[in-house]
Design a protein around this motif. Structure first.
Motif, short mmCIF file in Angstrom:
data_model
loop_
_atom_site.label_atom_id
_atom_site.label_comp_id
_atom_site.label_asym_id
_atom_site.label_seq_id
_atom_site.Cartn_x
_atom_site.Cartn_y
_atom_site.Cartn_z
N LYS A 43 0.92 -1.08 -0.22
CA LYS A 43 -0.10 -0.13 0.08
C LYS A 43 0.92 1.30 -0.15
CE LYS A 43 -3.81 -2.19 0.43
NZ LYS A 43 -4.77 -2.10 1.65
N LEU A 44 0.31 2.11 -0.91
CA LEU A 44 1.09 3.66 -0.93
C LEU A 44 2.78 3.35 -1.28
CD1 LEU A 44 0.11 6.44 -0.79
CD2 LEU A 44 0.87 6.51 1.42
N THR A 45 3.09 2.99 -2.48
CA THR A 45 4.50 2.59 -2.82
C THR A 45 5.17 3.84 -2.81
OG1 THR A 45 3.83 3.00 -5.33
CG2 THR A 45 3.62 0.82 -4.16
N LYS A 46 6.49 3.82 -2.90
CA LYS A 46 7.49 4.80 -2.77
C LYS A 46 7.81 5.44 -4.20
CE LYS A 46 10.16 3.83 1.20
NZ LYS A 46 11.49 3.57 1.87
N THR A 47 7.89 6.50 -4.38
CA THR A 47 8.07 7.36 -5.63
C THR A 47 9.63 7.12 -6.09
OG1 THR A 47 8.45 9.48 -4.87
CG2 THR A 47 6.25 8.87 -5.61
N SER A 48 9.87 6.73 -7.19
CA SER A 48 11.31 6.43 -8.02
C SER A 48 11.64 7.86 -8.68
CB SER A 48 11.57 5.46 -8.65
OG SER A 48 12.66 5.00 -9.22
N ARG A 49 12.22 8.66 -8.28
CA ARG A 49 12.55 9.88 -8.78
C ARG A 49 13.97 9.79 -9.63
NH1 ARG A 49 7.90 12.37 -8.70
NH2 ARG A 49 7.23 13.19 -6.63
N VAL A 50 14.20 10.17 -11.00
CA VAL A 50 15.29 10.11 -11.77
C VAL A 50 16.11 11.46 -11.50
CG1 VAL A 50 16.30 9.73 -14.03
CG2 VAL A 50 14.31 8.66 -13.17
N ALA A 51 17.18 11.50 -10.91
CA ALA A 51 18.22 12.49 -10.93
C ALA A 51 18.65 13.05 -12.26
CB ALA A 51 19.20 12.11 -10.10
N ASP A 52 19.29 14.20 -12.32
CA ASP A 52 19.76 14.66 -13.58
C ASP A 52 21.07 13.88 -13.72
OD1 ASP A 52 18.00 16.72 -13.75
OD2 ASP A 52 18.84 18.09 -12.76
N PHE A 53 21.41 13.66 -14.92
CA PHE A 53 22.46 12.99 -15.45
C PHE A 53 22.72 11.70 -14.65
CE2 PHE A 53 23.21 17.65 -15.86
CZ PHE A 53 23.21 17.74 -17.46
N GLU A 54 21.75 11.04 -14.43
CA GLU A 54 21.81 9.65 -13.95
C GLU A 54 22.25 8.40 -14.75
OE1 GLU A 54 18.64 8.73 -10.65
OE2 GLU A 54 18.23 6.96 -12.11
N PRO A 55 22.96 7.88 -14.49
CA PRO A 55 23.49 6.52 -15.37
C PRO A 55 22.19 5.66 -15.71
CG PRO A 55 25.10 6.81 -13.69
CD PRO A 55 23.91 7.71 -13.42
N SER A 56 22.11 5.19 -16.84
CA SER A 56 21.00 4.50 -17.33
C SER A 56 21.32 2.89 -16.34
CB SER A 56 21.01 3.92 -18.51
OG SER A 56 22.24 3.38 -19.00
N TRP A 57 22.30 2.56 -15.75
CA TRP A 57 22.31 1.46 -14.97
C TRP A 57 21.98 1.56 -13.73
CZ3 TRP A 57 25.55 2.52 -11.00
CH2 TRP A 57 26.59 3.41 -11.43
N TYR A 58 21.86 2.81 -13.26
CA TYR A 58 21.39 2.89 -11.93
C TYR A 58 19.90 2.97 -11.71
CZ TYR A 58 21.13 5.18 -7.18
OH TYR A 58 20.85 5.69 -6.05
N ASN A 59 19.57 1.87 -10.83
CA ASN A 59 18.04 1.75 -10.60
C ASN A 59 17.57 1.60 -9.32
OD1 ASN A 59 15.33 0.82 -10.93
ND2 ASN A 59 15.68 -0.31 -12.81
N THR A 60 17.26 2.35 -8.69
CA THR A 60 16.66 2.23 -7.26
C THR A 60 15.18 1.58 -7.21
OG1 THR A 60 15.75 4.44 -7.15
CG2 THR A 60 18.09 4.14 -6.50
#
Length: 875
Positions: free
Chosen positions: A215-232
């Motif tokens: 219930k109520l999942t967290k948001t996943s924000r993409v930071a500026d100039f974030e590498p494509s392989w970085y996935n939280t």
């Protein structure tokens, strides 16, 4: 984008208001996210996804809740993508809830089935369709609920299960539910990313079910100039593949075209082999270029061809294909001549993190080629066009890990590549004075090598020289408003060395700007090439790493010829760590200002914990990327270099005294040669002109090059070989003094037609040649230390001509009879003049006596008396 319309009854689309019997009934009550976690004016109150692997069905149920007018705009349409070639889409409900009252919107004829190719701009055609519904009268506060089932899957997947389930997205979800139902005999491996909770596992009727609910999942924000392989994002990967060897076997099976007939392929093989002159290395290079440049990129990825390549024979015939088509073609062409080559799977997004995934063919999104020759592995991407240079030096992107489709292979392989490319830009300004009507000029010569040359070659092929010239001119117009193209853009492409040179020529009518506060004129120089490589981010802590532009290896050298000597700008700045390095060498030699910038990115990214430091470093670097030169002329009386000046004066005085001694050296004379001396004429007149102009030219060069300038002397302190160059400056000052004094002596000897002149002038010419060579080498050393271009072709030609002329005069003085008959006089002059007078007197006396005797003999007169003889002697 291609868009085709059809009636909703077609294209494997239907409506069934009953949910599938196999799904788990769910209470759809969820929580509302905080306002900051809501994007686009709406949020998902429910996202439900249930998959029955044995029935090959996937059920999806969503509820959107509109919270603002923006949500009305962004959430008032429904679009469901499927492939009617092997899938059926069944709509179960479309309801708009307003004030807790349902409004049924599931009307068949309102749906449009649109063939909407989202990736067509990338030259990929997938054959998918969208079931599209535009909802009427949607208002703030409405809840849009819809559910559907997709039946069937791509047959290329085979019977093994493999996929990834995501539990978070870019906005918070009120209620999230996922399940996976499969035969309990299947052996699935699971791996969680960014969380450790296990799914709820139940078994019933021979089926096993995994359930995930939150219930109520967290948001996943993409930071500026974030590498494509970085996935939280929280996600779970599941796979039925036991190891990578099973994936390799799957890949080999979908790539298998061993039984097809290949007349076109065979013909092309022999054609390329003949073109390469039966040289294996040249054949490899020719086949790579053929696959990269002559097979255009276009993917028809419908059905099984989403993962199965077309046959090499078909690809040659149609002359287009996607990554897997081009790779398989290249492999076949290479293997035809006994060269080991294999297709290999990579993922251009996960790259360095690909090895963290469980074995699955769906981990990858790209196909490349690995060539194994003489135990040396070389990686080739057939989709990169316009690559040139030697086979083993071809640039290959950092794709991280690859799975080579070689029988028996059971492991990913890390790709180790080095980018050897570089970009070096030389900007040469010739700045006109503010008081003159002349325009300033800017000449830019940029050299691209390696991957930089590949990119430039592709840009030239796709955009054309005219468009590039226009974009360059517009770019520099933002820096210097009154700029215009002086000469057309010039390109020079050496494909053997993979080097491209681009020459730009501009005229700037008024480069000077005025300070609004002081009214002073100034001109600005920019390290813009470096500035564009620096990522601009906020100085704050963040977990996401910062993606750098990699590979980066840049040099920008700005040389400005000013109309006067301005304030000194010598200095160095260096910033270096294990992630990036920056270096500036700023120097001034007389009127010439030089700014030499270097930037290299040593890694592809910076850890989040180091970003604050990067931002500070970026600010430091930025401070050095713009330099202003104002019109404050240095007082020449205060800008004196005492070392070279004293060396010159002392040498000139000492050599003058020495040459005065040479001038006064006595020497025996040949009276007969002196009597028959020739005048200065013929070629000697040209030599006379050279004699007079040479010391003037030496003196002009001495002062114009600034050997006596204090600013230049101080500027040498910033160069690499400071003491060697200062020593050369002093030596050259001494050389100038010797040459000027010797030239003056030669002029005096020349016009006095001294016998010593030819020998002394030959020695002078030898010294002049030696000095010219030393001066040229010194200039190259200074330029090398300052990282600036030293001499253009004209300067080198002028030096060669000067040396050649000196040698010609040496040969002339050695062999000319005119020289031997002209330069006959010695020192002191009184000696040979007295001898001439005496000889002339004696000759006159003898002639007179003979005349008298002859006259008296004719007239039969008496013999000559003693008194007559005495009278003649008195004469």
């Amino acid at each position: 984008m291609v868009t085709l319309s059809a009636f909703s009854q077609g294209k494997n689309f239907s409506i069934d208001r009953k949910d599938p019997l196999w799904i788990v009934k769910l209470n759809s009550q969820g929580l509302k996210p905080k306002a900051k976690d809501i994007l686009d004016g709406y949020f998902l109150a429910l996202y439900e996804n249930q998959t029955h692997a044995e029935l090959d069905e996937e059920y999806t149920h969503l509820i959107r809740e509109i919270v603002s007018d923006a949500g009305v705009q962004n959430a008032s349409q429904i679009s469901i993508t499927y492939d009617p070639g092997f899938q059926k889409l069944v709509l179960h409900k479309v309801i708009v809830w307003r004030d807790n009252q349902p409004l049924d919107q599931l009307i068949t004829n309102k749906f449009k089935i649109l063939q909407k190719e989202k990736d067509l701009s990338k030259f990929i055609y997938r054959g998918t369709y969208d079931a599209f519904l535009l909802l009427n009268d949607i208002r703030k506060g409405d809840r849009i609920e819809y559910a559907y089932t997709v039946k069937g899957s791509n047959p290329i997947y085979g019977k093994k299960l493999a996929a990834t389930i995501y539990f978070e997205g870019s906005s918070s979800i009120g209620h999230l539910y996922n399940n996976l139902i499969f035969d309990k005999k299947r052996n699935l491996s699971l791996k969680n990313f960014n969380f450790i909770d296990k799914p709820k596992i139940t078994e019933k009727d021979g089926l096993k079910m995994y359930e995930w609910e939150s219930k109520l999942t967290k948001t996943s924000r993409v930071a500026d100039f974030e590498p494509s392989w970085y996935n939280t994002e929280k996600r779970t990967q599941f796979t039925e593949y036991k190891n990578w060897n099973e994936v390799v076997n799957w890949g080999l099976s979908v790539n298998d075209y061993s039984n097809i007939k290949t007349p076109l392929l065979n013909k092309k093989t022999e054609e390329l082999w003949k073109k390469a002159g039966a040289d294996t290395t040249k054949y490899i290079e020719s086949t790579i270029r053929f696959a990269q440049d002559e097979i255009r990129y276009m993917g028809i990825e419908m059905g099984i061809y989403s993962h199965r390549p077309n046959s090499p024979e078909k690809v040659i015939a149609q002359r287009y294909g996607d990554c897997k088509d081009k790779s398989l073609l290249l492999v076949h062409l290479l293997k035809a001549k006994g060269i080991e080559a294999y297709s290999a799977y990579v993922d251009t997004y996960s790259t360095i993190k690909t090895n963290e995934y469980l074995p699955s063919p769906f981990v990858f999104n790209h196909v490349v080629v690995m060539v194994d020759r003489k135990k040396v592995k070389t990686w080739i991407d057939p989709t990169i066009s316009y690559q040139r240079g030697k086979f083993k030096e071809l640039y290959f992107p950092n794709y991280g890990y690859a799975l080579v489709l070689k029988k028996g292979n059971n492991a990913l392989e890390q790709i180790r590549t080095t980018a050897a490319g570089k970009q070096i830009a030389h900007l040469k300004f010739n700045i006109a004075d503010t008081l003159s009507d002349k325009a300033s000029t800017l000449l830019i010569k940029t050299t691209y090598t390696g991957n930089y040359a590949n990119n430039m070659r592709q840009e030239l092929a796709e955009s054309g020289a005219a468009e590039i010239e226009k974009s360059y001119a517009e770019y520099y117009a933002d820096l210097y408003t009154d700029i215009e193209v002086d000469q057309p853009l010039k390109f020079s492409d050496n494909e053997q060395t993979n080097t491209i040179e681009v020459t730009e020529s501009y005229k700037i009518n008024d480069i000077w700007e005025e300070d609004t506060k002081t009214g002073e004129k100034y001109v600005a120089f920019y390290g813009d090439l470096i500035r564009h490589q620096l990522q601009k981010v906020a100085a704050k802590n963040r977990p996401a790493p910062l993606l750098l532009k990699f590979p980066t290896d840049l040099e920008q050298i700005i040389t400005a010829e000013m109309p006067f000597e301005s304030k000194r700008s010598n200095g160095e700045f260096k910033l270096e760590n294990d992630q990036y390095s920056f270096e500036l060498n700023r120097s001034q030699l007389g009127k010439t200002q030089t700014f030499h910038y270097k930037l290299r990115n040593l890694k592809a990214y910076i850890e989040g914990s180091n970003i604050k430091k990067y931002v500070k470093d970026r600010e430091k670097i930025s401070e050095y990327l713009t330099y202003y030169v104002d019109r404050k002329v240095i007082d020449p009386t205060l800008d004196v270099n005492p070392y070279t000046l004293v060396a010159f004066i002392l040498t000139f005085i000492a050599s003058g005294l020495y040459f005065m001694g040479l001038y006064k050296q006595s020497a025996p004379f040949d009276l007969e040669r002196i009597e028959y001396a020739q005048p200065i004429s013929g070629w000697l007149i040209l030599l006379a002109i050279r004699m007079i102009t040479l010391p003037i030219g030496l003196a002009y060069k001495l002062f114009s090059l600034g050997y006596f300038n204090g600013s230049i002397w101080d500027g040498i302190a910033t160069l690499k070989y400071e003491y060697l160059i200062k020593g050369l400056f002093i030596i050259e000052s001494v050389g100038f003094a010797l040459l000027i004094a010797a030239a003056i002596l030669c002029i005096i000897l020349f016009f006095n037609k001294r016998e010593r002149f030819p020998r002394l002038y030959i020695n002078f010419s030898i010294g002049f040649i030696t000095f010219t060579v030393i001066d040229f080498i010194s200039g190259m050393l200074i330029a090398y230390s300052n990282k600036t271009p030293f001499a253009d072709a004209n300067e080198s030609i002028n030096v060669f001509i000067s040396i050649t002329i000196s040698f010609a005069w040496i040969l002339y003085l050695q062999r000319s009879e005119q020289v031997k008959e002209t330069f006959v006089f010695t020192y002191p002059e009184i000696e040979w003049k007295s001898a001439i007078i005496k000889k002339n007197n004696d000759q006159l006396f003898t002639e007179r006596v003979e005349t008298i005797i002859e006259e008296e003999s004719i007239n039969d007169q008496a013999p000559v008396s003693n008194s007559d003889i005495n009278n003649h002697e008195k004469f």
